[in-house]
Design a protein around this motif. Structure first.
Motif, PDB file in Angstrom:
ATOM      1  N   ILE A   1      44.714  50.286  84.106  1.00 25.54           N
ATOM      2  CA  ILE A   1      43.342  49.766  84.105  1.00 25.54           C
ATOM      3  C   ILE A   1      42.368  50.853  84.546  1.00 25.54           C
ATOM      4  O   ILE A   1      41.269  50.999  83.992  1.00 25.54           O
ATOM      5  N   ALA A   2      42.775  51.656  85.539  1.00 29.79           N
ATOM      6  CA  ALA A   2      41.894  52.706  86.050  1.00 29.79           C
ATOM      7  C   ALA A   2      41.563  53.731  84.979  1.00 29.79           C
ATOM      8  O   ALA A   2      40.433  54.238  84.922  1.00 29.79           O
ATOM      9  N   LYS A   3      42.488  54.049  84.115  1.00 35.85           N
ATOM     10  CA  LYS A   3      42.232  55.093  83.124  1.00 35.85           C
ATOM     11  C   LYS A   3      41.718  54.548  81.787  1.00 35.85           C
ATOM     12  O   LYS A   3      41.538  55.302  80.849  1.00 35.85           O
ATOM     13  N   THR A   4      41.499  53.216  81.733  1.00 34.11           N
ATOM     14  CA  THR A   4      40.918  52.621  80.526  1.00 34.11           C
ATOM     15  C   THR A   4      39.400  52.649  80.677  1.00 34.11           C
ATOM     16  O   THR A   4      38.826  51.896  81.465  1.00 34.11           O
ATOM     17  N   LEU A   5      38.775  53.537  79.925  1.00 29.56           N
ATOM     18  CA  LEU A   5      37.336  53.779  80.105  1.00 29.56           C
ATOM     19  C   LEU A   5      36.500  53.230  78.960  1.00 29.56           C
ATOM     20  O   LEU A   5      35.397  53.703  78.705  1.00 29.56           O
ATOM     21  N   THR A   6      37.021  52.220  78.269  1.00 30.03           N
ATOM     22  CA  THR A   6      36.261  51.644  77.167  1.00 30.03           C
ATOM     23  C   THR A   6      35.059  50.892  77.701  1.00 30.03           C
ATOM     24  O   THR A   6      35.001  50.517  78.880  1.00 30.03           O
ATOM     25  N   HIS A   7      34.086  50.656  76.804  1.00 29.16           N
ATOM     26  CA  HIS A   7      32.892  49.904  77.194  1.00 29.16           C
ATOM     27  C   HIS A   7      33.294  48.502  77.658  1.00 29.16           C
ATOM     28  O   HIS A   7      34.061  47.810  77.005  1.00 29.16           O
ATOM     29  N   GLY A   8      32.796  48.102  78.795  1.00 28.68           N
ATOM     30  CA  GLY A   8      33.138  46.800  79.345  1.00 28.68           C
ATOM     31  C   GLY A   8      34.261  46.856  80.346  1.00 28.68           C
ATOM     32  O   GLY A   8      34.521  45.881  81.051  1.00 28.68           O
ATOM     33  N   ASN A   9      34.976  47.998  80.433  1.00 27.56           N
ATOM     34  CA  ASN A   9      36.091  48.100  81.372  1.00 27.56           C
ATOM     35  C   ASN A   9      35.781  49.058  82.518  1.00 27.56           C
ATOM     36  O   ASN A   9      36.664  49.377  83.311  1.00 27.56           O
ATOM     37  N   LEU A  10      34.562  49.544  82.614  1.00 26.88           N
ATOM     38  CA  LEU A  10      34.239  50.519  83.653  1.00 26.88           C
ATOM     39  C   LEU A  10      34.256  49.894  85.048  1.00 26.88           C
ATOM     40  O   LEU A  10      34.658  50.539  86.015  1.00 26.88           O
ATOM     41  N   VAL A  11      33.838  48.649  85.149  1.00 30.65           N
ATOM     42  CA  VAL A  11      33.876  47.984  86.458  1.00 30.65           C
ATOM     43  C   VAL A  11      35.314  47.756  86.907  1.00 30.65           C
ATOM     44  O   VAL A  11      35.676  48.107  88.051  1.00 30.65           O
ATOM     45  N   PRO A  12      36.198  47.185  86.058  1.00 25.54           N
ATOM     46  CA  PRO A  12      37.603  47.103  86.457  1.00 25.54           C
ATOM     47  C   PRO A  12      38.201  48.460  86.815  1.00 25.54           C
ATOM     48  O   PRO A  12      38.997  48.572  87.748  1.00 25.54           O
ATOM     49  N   SER A  13      37.830  49.504  86.072  1.00 28.36           N
ATOM     50  CA  SER A  13      38.345  50.846  86.356  1.00 28.36           C
ATOM     51  C   SER A  13      37.933  51.290  87.759  1.00 28.36           C
ATOM     52  O   SER A  13      38.744  51.827  88.532  1.00 28.36           O
ATOM     53  N   ARG A  14      36.672  51.082  88.097  1.00 26.95           N
ATOM     54  CA  ARG A  14      36.199  51.487  89.428  1.00 26.95           C
ATOM     55  C   ARG A  14      36.940  50.743  90.524  1.00 26.95           C
ATOM     56  O   ARG A  14      37.376  51.344  91.524  1.00 26.95           O
TER      57      ARG A  14
ATOM     58  N   PHE B   1      48.662  59.192  91.558  1.00 26.65           N
ATOM     59  CA  PHE B   1      47.262  58.943  91.902  1.00 26.65           C
ATOM     60  C   PHE B   1      46.407  60.178  91.624  1.00 26.65           C
ATOM     61  O   PHE B   1      45.367  60.105  90.960  1.00 26.65           O
ATOM     62  N   HIS B   2      46.867  61.335  92.147  1.00 28.10           N
ATOM     63  CA  HIS B   2      46.126  62.567  91.915  1.00 28.10           C
ATOM     64  C   HIS B   2      46.135  62.927  90.426  1.00 28.10           C
ATOM     65  O   HIS B   2      45.094  63.313  89.860  1.00 28.10           O
ATOM     66  N   GLY B   3      47.267  62.776  89.775  1.00 30.20           N
ATOM     67  CA  GLY B   3      47.348  63.085  88.339  1.00 30.20           C
ATOM     68  C   GLY B   3      46.424  62.197  87.521  1.00 30.20           C
ATOM     69  O   GLY B   3      45.786  62.642  86.556  1.00 30.20           O
ATOM     70  N   LEU B   4      46.331  60.904  87.916  1.00 28.43           N
ATOM     71  CA  LEU B   4      45.422  59.983  87.229  1.00 28.43           C
ATOM     72  C   LEU B   4      43.981  60.481  87.312  1.00 28.43           C
ATOM     73  O   LEU B   4      43.235  60.439  86.328  1.00 28.43           O
ATOM     74  N   CYS B   5      43.593  60.965  88.490  1.00 31.33           N
ATOM     75  CA  CYS B   5      42.207  61.421  88.663  1.00 31.33           C
ATOM     76  C   CYS B   5      41.866  62.512  87.661  1.00 31.33           C
ATOM     77  O   CYS B   5      40.813  62.469  86.998  1.00 31.33           O
ATOM     78  N   TRP B   6      42.753  63.493  87.506  1.00 31.29           N
ATOM     79  CA  TRP B   6      42.453  64.610  86.618  1.00 31.29           C
ATOM     80  C   TRP B   6      42.632  64.242  85.150  1.00 31.29           C
ATOM     81  O   TRP B   6      42.007  64.832  84.275  1.00 31.29           O
ATOM     82  N   THR B   7      43.457  63.224  84.882  1.00 32.05           N
ATOM     83  CA  THR B   7      43.549  62.714  83.504  1.00 32.05           C
ATOM     84  C   THR B   7      42.222  62.097  83.079  1.00 32.05           C
ATOM     85  O   THR B   7      41.726  62.332  81.976  1.00 32.05           O
ATOM     86  N   VAL B   8      41.626  61.295  83.972  1.00 28.83           N
ATOM     87  CA  VAL B   8      40.344  60.673  83.661  1.00 28.83           C
ATOM     88  C   VAL B   8      39.239  61.720  83.560  1.00 28.83           C
ATOM     89  O   VAL B   8      38.376  61.662  82.683  1.00 28.83           O
ATOM     90  N   LEU B   9      39.289  62.741  84.453  1.00 30.95           N
ATOM     91  CA  LEU B   9      38.257  63.778  84.406  1.00 30.95           C
ATOM     92  C   LEU B   9      38.271  64.528  83.085  1.00 30.95           C
ATOM     93  O   LEU B   9      37.241  65.039  82.630  1.00 30.95           O
ATOM     94  N   GLN B  10      39.436  64.607  82.435  1.00 30.73           N
ATOM     95  CA  GLN B  10      39.544  65.321  81.162  1.00 30.73           C
ATOM     96  C   GLN B  10      39.266  64.429  79.960  1.00 30.73           C
ATOM     97  O   GLN B  10      39.237  64.899  78.825  1.00 30.73           O
ATOM     98  N   ASP B  11      39.080  63.133  80.199  1.00 29.28           N
ATOM     99  CA  ASP B  11      38.805  62.201  79.104  1.00 29.28           C
ATOM    100  C   ASP B  11      37.406  62.474  78.542  1.00 29.28           C
ATOM    101  O   ASP B  11      36.414  62.456  79.272  1.00 29.28           O
TER     102      ASP B  11
END
Length: 1018
Positions: A872-885, A931-941
């Motif tokens: 859920i955290a790495k799903t950055l589609t429109h409408g999913n930004l609040v769940p991601s946060r 957790f750390h890997g997820l952060c940098w995966t999202v940063l590269q999205d």
């Protein structure tokens, strides 16, 4: 080709033609419109003799129109078309006996073609355009030529001067140039023709006269005003305005003449010129004479009353008053001009108020804009001079009297529901005007309305039930509105403090109303107003508690009223009254429950197949569904009355039992039938469940909500535990019904307040019933939201229950998260489920219940839990930004809870003290990898754009939070991982990032650094 075109048009507009033939014909005609040569043939078809059918000629001329408007014609082509049409018009509109004039719809199309030619050729190529058509109109007894001339003038205005149409830049310039040319070349001739035509056709042909007047009204906005404001024109217009119609019917010419004056007044000009024009036209005298004429005076209140004339005069008065106010608001206006405007304002105000008070609401509504402008102006003046302040009493009097039902109205008559709705809308507009007067002079309003109400109660004492209900209704309506003077922040003039005088007057009004016995008045509108007022001004009864028993007695009687509209509304108002005064009503539940018990039996009825979806609110009062919705108010009211602080818990339980026992019996009677698929029985179960939940809501509601609900009395909790068990039985046996699950979900949320900890042992059954295989993602999301409430309220007692039910609960949620998406609705529901799921886990962690996530009972799903949150955290589609946060926040809390003690200190001199010691073996490496890997995966999205999106910026803030927590828990291990694993693939030197991360206690510097990194790489 002529025959081919004619044939195609006949086929296309022939109702008996086959669809295939029609399609072919329309295709051919569309190609013809695009053909730059086709217009010549079509023009020939229109003008030739003998004539083709009307439809053939109409479509042919439309194709010509399209060609001219689309600029397909060159200069010679335009000249040829001009000559062809002139010859045609000469043959048919010259007034000769053998001429055959076109029918009106063809004349309209011909006029449009001529207008397009005017636009193209008037500047150069057809300079004599106006002269050519004027010559037709000047021929003796040539009515067709006159009509065509006037049609052309009207069409020219619509094309080049109609302000209602938005024009593009080049069109606007073209139109301005054409208007300048007309004013220069032909305007004096056109104006003279209007005078000639009015003189020639007055009392001969009203149609021509009416059209001339409408043309003058159109053209006056952009021509020299002196062409129409002169003695000669007025000599022609005034007799038309004042002419009498003995028959008493509509006089279109007279109305058009009044409208012409309105358009003349509306012409933009300097303030001084506008005042001079109003005075020159003698509009005050004209309007006074019109209002004194038989159609508007002698025939008032009779079928002969001329509403069209009244509306026309109202438009004129509205325009004059609007312009006078505009002059007074103009700071550049000279003192002499302002003085004249003030005098005119006083002169015209009686006429304005006469029309405002007209029995026809359409007439009244016509002058409301100018009255609004006047009151707005007076508000801006501040302290009013006597010349202005003396205007307010008659204005306020007119506003209040207009709020009265007229003599012909029959309140509550189903045949007059539309009229009733329109009158209520008018009342809202009048209320705004009354607020405006109050904002200017509050004391005037207080005194006026106080006297009105006092006189009404005096009359009621003398006449009793013989008093006209309309007068009573007006006074009660004003009492209902009076609070906006008495209470803070309710009127137009915002006040932080209530008006002491108004509050005292309101208290007097309320006392007299309660003591007057008006609740026994026979008209339903009056008792409805009485209940509305009592419910609205409940604070009066907090201070004057001696009146509460009397009002409650009236309510208990009125909830049995015969009129369905009164009965349904009274149930809601009864609830509002007892809900707000539950601390003052005392121990009266026994009496009230006994008095209204006959209204409690539920009778579910299925809606008929012919049910009207567009029923008005009044009509829907008759439906069984609407009656049940109102019935729920009674159940909640009983809950409120039965749970007052003055009622001992044992008696509260007794009253709850007395209401619920019949419902339990009814449920047992219908349950078997419902299981067998009986729709009516299922609906009955649904209604019973809703009633039980609503009763519980009444018991649970308190006037001041504490941070956490108090534990209910044991006796009350035991009674509602029985209700919960009954609902759970119905839920388990009728689980496949969406309606039953919805009712049970609603009841569960309301039972929480009265069950207390008794709900905890039942939670597994609620989860089993409300998260069934047939539950939608939307239902899961709603239930998770309810569970968050349970965790919050009972965090001290819920651990063991939560430990037991977490795995089956999350397995249901995982199933919902993994379901395939089949459309937009599914996508929205999935986003909602994701949000509620991560919020639920967040609530568990926030309330120190995180141990349940890693307990022996739930270890098997822990990895799936974390994996789902990471997804859920790495799903950055429109409408999913609040769940991601929220998901990132949850991961940070997990890291803080199970990462062990801090082994690194963030600060100006960062210190790493040793190896990580996580609470869960291996969790340190898991945090770094996942957790750390997820952060940098999202940063590269590529879709992650925190530099331009506020929600993404919040996610970036949570990412930094995780980075800081993981560093604090793992120290040098994270630094080495970033230097050897994270940074090399990115091709960056991470030393600066590590410096910022390890030295910044606040997140902002790290966020700023990452924003700069992302900006430089995209």
């Amino acid at each position: 080709m002529d025959a081919q075109i004619e044939n195609a048009i006949e086929i296309a507009w022939n109702a008996s033609s086959s669809q295939d033939l029609k399609n072919q014909a329309f295709e051919f005609l569309n190609q013809l419109r695009a053909n730059p040569q086709a217009w010549q043939v079509c023009a020939s078809i229109f003008t030739r003799t003998p004539r083709s059918s009307d439809i053939v000629r109409l479509v042919s001329l439309e194709i010509v129109n399209h060609a001219v408007h689309s600029q397909m014609l060159d200069g010679p082509g335009l000249a040829f078309l001009k000559q062809s049409l002139l010859e045609y018009i000469g043959r048919n509109y010259s007034g000769d006996a053998q001429a055959a004039v076109d029918p009106p719809h063809l004349q309209n199309k011909l006029t449009q073609t001529l207008t397009y030619l005017f636009v193209s050729l008037y500047k150069e190529g057809w300079e004599s355009f106006i002269d050519d058509f004027l010559a037709l109109a000047q021929k003796v007894d040539n009515l067709p030529g006159v009509v065509l001339y006037l049609r052309v003038l009207g069409s020219i205005h619509d094309e080049i001067a109609d302000l209602m149409l938005v024009r593009q830049g080049h069109e606007s310039k073209r139109n301005n140039d054409l208007k300048d040319l007309v004013r220069e070349r032909d305007m004096s001739k056109i104006a003279q023709s209007w005078k000639d035509l009015l003189a020639r056709y007055t009392n001969r042909d009203d149609g021509v006269v009416e059209t001339v007047l409408k043309i003058i009204g159109k053209w006056v906005s952009w021509i020299d005003i002196h062409l129409v404001i002169n003695e000669e024109v007025l000599g022609l217009l005034l007799p038309l305005v004042g002419r009498a119609n003995a028959a008493g019917g509509e006089d279109k010419v007279r109305n058009a003449a009044v409208d012409t004056f309105t358009e003349i007044v509306a012409k933009k000009m300097k303030a001084s010129d506008k005042i001079d024009m109003i005075m020159f036209l003698s509009l005050r005298e004209i309007i006074a004479q019109l209002l004194a004429s038989p159609p508007l005076n002698e025939w008032k209140g009779t079928p002969r009353y001329d509403t069209d004339l009244a509306e026309a005069v109202a438009k004129l008065v509205n325009m004059v008053m609007t312009d006078l106010v505009r002059v007074l608001e103009d700071s550049k206006a000279e003192a002499d001009t302002r003085a004249k405007a003030e005098q005119l304002l006083r002169d015209f105000l009686p006429s304005l108020l006469r029309l405002f008070s007209d029995e026809y609401d359409e007439v009244c509504s016509t002058v409301i804009p100018s009255l609004t402008d006047l009151l707005t102006f007076l508000r801006k003046v501040g302290t009013l001079p006597p010349t202005y302040s003396e205007m307010l009493p008659p204005i306020l009097n007119a506003i209040v009297l207009k709020m009265r039902y007229d003599e012909t109205s029959n309140w509550g008559n189903e045949d007059e529901q539309t009229d009733e709705a329109e009158f209520q809308e008018l009342r809202k507009r009048l209320q705004i005007l009354q607020k405006s007067v109050a904002a200017i002079d509050e004391n005037l309003c207080i005194e006026f309305l106080s006297n009105l109400v006092a006189n009404m109660f005096s009359t009621l004492e003398q006449q009793g039930s013989r008093m006209d209900w309309r007068d009573l209704d007006l006074a009660l309506h004003e009492i209902y509105l009076f609070g906006e003077l008495a209470l803070p922040n309710m009127g137009l003039a915002q006040k932080s403090q209530p008006s002491t005088i108004a509050a005292e007057r309101l208290a007097v009004m309320m006392s007299r109303m309660v003591e007057s016995g008006i609740a026994n008045y026979p008209h339903p509108a009056i008792v409805l107003q009485y209940m509305e007022i009592c419910a609205r001004y409940y604070k009066f009864f907090e201070d004057q508690q001696r009146y509460i028993p009397q009002v409650l007695e009236n309510f208990v009687r009125l909830v049995h009223h015969d009129h369905v509209r009164i009965r349904a509304r009274s149930w809601y108002l009864f609830l509002r009254f007892v809900k707000t005064l539950r601390a003052q009503v005392g121990n009266i539940a026994k009496t009230v429950v006994a008095a209204i018990s006959d209204l409690l039996p539920i009778k579910a009825e299925l809606a008929g197949n012919d049910a009207d979806d567009d029923m008005s609110s009044d009509e829907s009062d008759h439906s069984a569904d609407a009656v049940f919705s109102s019935q729920l108010f009674l159940y909640e009211a009983i809950g409120c009355i039965s749970s007052t602080s003055a009622t001992p818990p044992a008696e509260q339980a007794l009253y709850a039992r007395s209401v619920m026992e019949p419902l339990f019996s009814d449920m047992s009677v219908h349950l078997e039938r419902a299981k067998a698929g009986d729709a009516q029985a299922t609906l009955q179960i649904h209604h019973i469940v809703m009633a039980l939940g609503t009763l519980a809501n009444g018991f649970a509601e308190t006037s001041a909500q504490p941070a956490r609900r108090p534990q209910p009395a044991q006796a009350v909790s035991d009674e509602f535990s029985r209700a919960s068990e009954a609902i759970l039985i119905a839920l388990s046996q009728l689980n496949g019904s969406d309606e039953i699950r919805a009712a049970c979900r609603s009841a569960f949320s309301r039972l929480l307040g009265v069950l207390g900890v008794a709900v905890l042992p039942q939670l597994p059954q609620w989860i089993e019933g409300l998260l069934s295989r047939s539950s939608s993602k939307d239902e899961m999301a709603v239930f998770l939201r309810l569970l968050e409430q349970v965790v919050y309220n009972f965090k001290g007692e819920i651990y063991n229950i939560l430990d037991l039910l977490l795995t089956p609960l999350l397995e249901r949620v995982f199933g919902g998260l993994s379901e395939p998406i089949a459309g937009t609705d599914d996508e929205i529901q999935l986003q909602e489920l994701r949000r509620e799921y991560v919020s639920f886990v967040q609530v568990i962690l926030l309330n120190d219940l995180g141990g349940v996530l890693v307990s022996a009972s739930n270890q098997a799903i822990f990895e799936s839990l974390v994996s789902s949150i990471i997804n859920i955290a790495k799903t950055l589609t429109h409408g999913n930004l609040v769940p991601s946060r929220i998901a990132f926040n949850v991961l940070a809390r997990m890291a803080a809870q199970w990462g062990g003690p801090d082994v690194a200190t963030i600060g100006d001199n960062p210190v790493a003290t040793g190896a990580a010691a996580p609470a869960i073996p291996g969790f340190d490496g898991f945090m770094i990898d996942q957790f750390h890997g997820l952060c940098w995966t999202v940063l590269q999205d590529a879709g992650f754009r925190p530099g331009s999106d506020a929600q993404s910026r919040q996610i970036l803030n949570e990412i930094v939070g995780i980075q800081q927590v993981v560093y604090a828990k793992t120290g040098d291990a994270l630094v080495r991982h970033m230097q050897t694993v994270t940074f090399p693939p990115l091709g960056i030197d991470g030393s600066e990032y590590l410096r910022v991360l390890t030295t910044s206690v606040d997140r902002k510097p790290v966020v700023t650094w990452l924003l700069g990194l992302l900006k430089g790489r995209r």
